[in-house]
Design an enzyme around this catalytic site. Structure first.
Site, PDB file in Angstrom:
ATOM      1  N   ASP A  71      -1.007  -1.965   3.553  1.00  0.00           N
ATOM      2  CA  ASP A  71      -1.048  -3.425   3.570  1.00  0.00           C
ATOM      3  C   ASP A  71      -1.949  -3.878   2.430  1.00  0.00           C
ATOM      4  OD1 ASP A  71      -0.745  -6.100   4.599  1.00  0.00           O
ATOM      5  OD2 ASP A  71      -2.756  -5.894   5.437  1.00  0.00           O
ATOM      6  N   ASP A 118      -4.843  -3.539   8.843  1.00  0.00           N
ATOM      7  CA  ASP A 118      -6.047  -3.951   9.569  1.00  0.00           C
ATOM      8  C   ASP A 118      -5.846  -5.170  10.468  1.00  0.00           C
ATOM      9  OD1 ASP A 118      -5.824  -5.859   7.467  1.00  0.00           O
ATOM     10  OD2 ASP A 118      -7.951  -6.327   7.703  1.00  0.00           O
ATOM     11  N   ASP A 159      -0.223  -6.436  11.440  1.00  0.00           N
ATOM     12  CA  ASP A 159       0.100  -5.055  11.067  1.00  0.00           C
ATOM     13  C   ASP A 159       0.416  -4.199  12.282  1.00  0.00           C
ATOM     14  OD1 ASP A 159      -0.351  -5.507   8.329  1.00  0.00           O
ATOM     15  OD2 ASP A 159      -2.502  -5.199   8.565  1.00  0.00           O
TER      16      ASP A 159
END
Length: 684
Positions: free
Chosen positions: A353, A565, A569
């Protein structure tokens, strides 16, 4: 075994008892071996009974019980026959009480050494709880001053909200936040970071971490099992109890191993006894014993030297050491233990990410635009009230960009904005909407605002495209259905990101970025950290991130790791073969992950993957040793080399070698305590 080698003792010990063929040595051996057989070997008989009749799977206890009982009962029958009938029925027949006794003794010694080495493998996590102090100084606040209430209180009696004083060099008794003062805290035992962290008023501290500089007052926020340290220990203990899929190999081997050894032992006895009785081998090979005892020695040695327990220890000990070291030394939690290690061992692609993973996760607003006043950042009283409502709405959000907008507005207004929000709704990956003070607020990306304001994308002001072309993330805000403001947001890339991704490329891993941000913002970060633009997927909603993992897996092969995080996600973390959550992220992300980085440093991703590889190299080495040992030792014990060497492996020595094989496997696993992280980050 020793005394008969001395001439004076030999005469005494080999003296006959009454008119029988039994000697004083035979009687003494019986008296010494019987307590060992009846009491010391009791655990093996119980274990053998449970293994055969309860679990239906014979184990090492069965081999030890049968082999020691065979030696003991054979000797007992000889002794009784000599005492009753007088003459020895077979020339050279000797009792082997000493073999049964020494066999049990050596097996028990091996088990004790094995338990000591296994406890050494497990002591890393239990020692973490010892980091927490047992007592603390309880304080109370009166006005602006703090006074000592209880100078020496047990830590277990502390409650959330209590104030404690932590002197320099002392450890924080529980999780909390700094109430008064500023200091430097050593958090290495929790996060694995060797660099001390500056802590000031309002900042969180962990129980067990060390106050390195100044005396501070801390307010307790959680105690007991709710502390970070306790949760780490619980997670690691749970992980160490899990089984790896590779252990099914050992289970299959062990399920037939004992049966095979027992059959082989019987076959060895039959072969040697037949050869000895038929004269197929020279009598000089067994001139000091009878054919029966000669053959029995080989048969018992085969039963004893075989070691299925070494196979059983190969994986658990390595997992125990690896997960313990990961948590204690590097701040890595393998939440599913052996399964997580095995999955991380065969990774082909790493998907990251952007916000909070490749970047530090503390975005800041770099430009503000008021659409009512053209494209300026000038605001009047009405706009200030609208901005206050927007900041209040963002105070209910967990998204980093939302927090950046809230902080920007509060800094601009020089006061906190915490008005009550009604009908709050967060649309994951897009934005939020709610009502604040009678105003309908919507904040999010341009697609979200286009929908909320019922306008076309072509109607968006050109400044929005300018911000995106510059590589910034853009958030738009609408009030009562009218688009009012734009915020361009940027986030610094992590200093270690370039080194970590370079390491992944050197390891042959395909590195991807999947983000909900715009393509241009993602490409800007990609250039800074070394991710090719062809491996960037932008403007992905949470469920689209999860779908992207399947595409990446098909394209690159191998298992896929996802590192993230945030709450958005969580679907990707769950869908990935291995989900890695940055510890500073949301609880939802951490709960969905297989591995949690307590320290939230990107280099720990490399450490986790590398440690998994090293752990499974150790597991394979353990299996190779355990299988190799049995492949070599069993033929030696069966007498395959006896025609050439004339050396018989005594059962008690076979028992010692069996114990050493298990200890060797455990020591091999303990070598993981010497593991070092794959590289030092140059950016720090």
């Amino acid at each position: 075994m020793i005394l008969p080698n001395f001439p004076n003792w030999r005469v005494v010990l080999y003296s006959p008892v009454a008119s029988s063929s039994a000697t004083i040595l035979d009687i003494a051996s019986f008296l010494l071996a019987t307590p060992i057989q009846l009491f010391c070997a009791r655990k093996f008989y119980i274990g053998a009974y449970l293994a055969v009749f309860r679990r239906g799977r014979p184990n090492m206890d069965v081999l030890v019980a049968i082999s020691s009982s065979t030696c003991y009962l054979y000797s007992l029958l000889l002794l009784v026959s000599w005492l009753i009938f007088g003459a020895r029925s077979e020339h050279g027949a000797e009792t082997v009480f000493h073999t049964a006794a020494m066999l049990i003794t050596f097996v028990l010694l091996g088990k004790w050494l094995e338990s000591k080495t296994k406890s050494s493998a497990a002591d890393g996590i239990s020692s973490m709880m010892a980091l927490r102090p047992e007592r603390a100084t309880l304080m109370r606040k009166e006005g602006d001053k703090y006074h000592m209430e209880v100078p020496d209180v047990e830590v277990d009696l502390l409650l959330p909200g209590d104030l404690v004083r932590v002197p320099p060099g002392g450890s924080f008794p529980s999780d909390g936040e700094i109430e008064e003062g500023e200091t430097v805290v050593d958090e290495s035992m929790i996060t694995g970071e060797s660099k001390p962290v500056v802590k000031s008023c309002g900042e969180a501290v962990f129980g067990g971490t060390v106050n390195s500089s100044h005396s501070v007052i801390a307010r307790i926020t959680s105690t007991g099992e709710d502390t970070v340290l306790a949760r780490i220990v619980e997670a690691v203990e749970s992980a160490q109890a899990t089984r790896a899929p590779i252990e099914s190999i050992a289970d299959k081997v062990s399920s037939v191993f004992v049966y095979g050894v027992l059959l082989l032992s019987i076959l060895v006895f039959i072969v040697w006894y037949t050869l000895a009785k038929t004269g197929a081998i020279p009598t000089s090979w067994f001139e000091d014993s009878s054919p029966l005892s000669f053959s029995l020695t080989f048969s018992v040695a085969v039963m004893v030297i075989a070691c299925p327990c070494a196979l059983g220890l190969a994986t658990p000990t390595a997992v125990m050491v690896a997960t313990g070291q990961a948590a204690r030394k590097f701040g890595l939690l393998f939440r599913h233990g052996a399964a997580s290690l095995q999955a991380a061992n065969t990774v082909g692609s790493v998907v990251l990410d952007k916000t909070g993973t490749l970047t530090v996760g503390h975005p800041v607003v770099t430009r503000f635009v008021n659409f009512r006043d053209g494209s300026s950042d000038i605001v009047g009283e009405r706009e200030m009230m609208e901005l206050e409502a927007i900041a209040s709405a963002e105070s209910c959000s967990e998204h980093p960009i939302g927090r950046a907008i809230q902080m920007y507005i509060e800094d601009r207004m020089s006061r906190p904005c915490r008005k009550s929000c009604e009908n709050f709704e967060a649309v994951v990956g897009r934005g939020l909407k709610c009502s604040v003070g009678g105003r309908d607020i919507a904040v999010g990306n341009k697609d979200f605002i286009v929908s909320a304001c019922c306008i076309l994308r072509s109607e968006l002001p050109s400044v929005v495209e300018e911000m995106e072309d510059a590589g910034f993330s853009v958030a738009l805000a609408a009030v009562n259905g009218d688009m009012r403001f734009a915020f361009s947001v940027t986030d610094e890339t992590r200093p270690e990101a370039w080194d970590v991704i370079s390491w992944m490329h050197r390891r042959g891993l395909a590195v991807w970025m999947v983000t909900g941000d715009t393509l241009k913002a993602a490409e800007l970060v990609g250039r800074k950290v070394g991710i090719d633009s062809t491996k960037i997927l932008a403007s992905c909603l949470p469920w689209e991130k999860a779908n992207a993992l399947e595409r990446i897996k098909e394209e690159n092969g191998g298992r896929v790791v996802f590192v993230g995080d945030g709450t958005n996600d969580a679907p990707a973390l769950s869908a990935a073969d291995v989900g890695i959550a940055m510890g500073a992220g949301t609880h939802i992300a951490c709960d969905a992950a297989d591995i949690v980085l307590v320290g939230s440093n990107l280099r720990d991703v490399a450490t986790a993957l590398d440690l998994a590889v090293q752990a499974f190299r150790t597991i394979r080495r353990n299996y190779a040793w355990a299988l190799g040992y049995n492949i070599i030792a069993i033929p030696v014990a069966a007498g395959a080399a006896f025609p050439f060497t004339k050396v018989v492996l005594p059962p008690h020595l076979a028992a010692a070698l069996m114990g050493l094989s298990s200890i060797s496997v455990v020591l091999s696993s303990l070598a993981l305590k010497l593991y070092q992280a794959p590289f030092t980050v140059t950016g720090q």
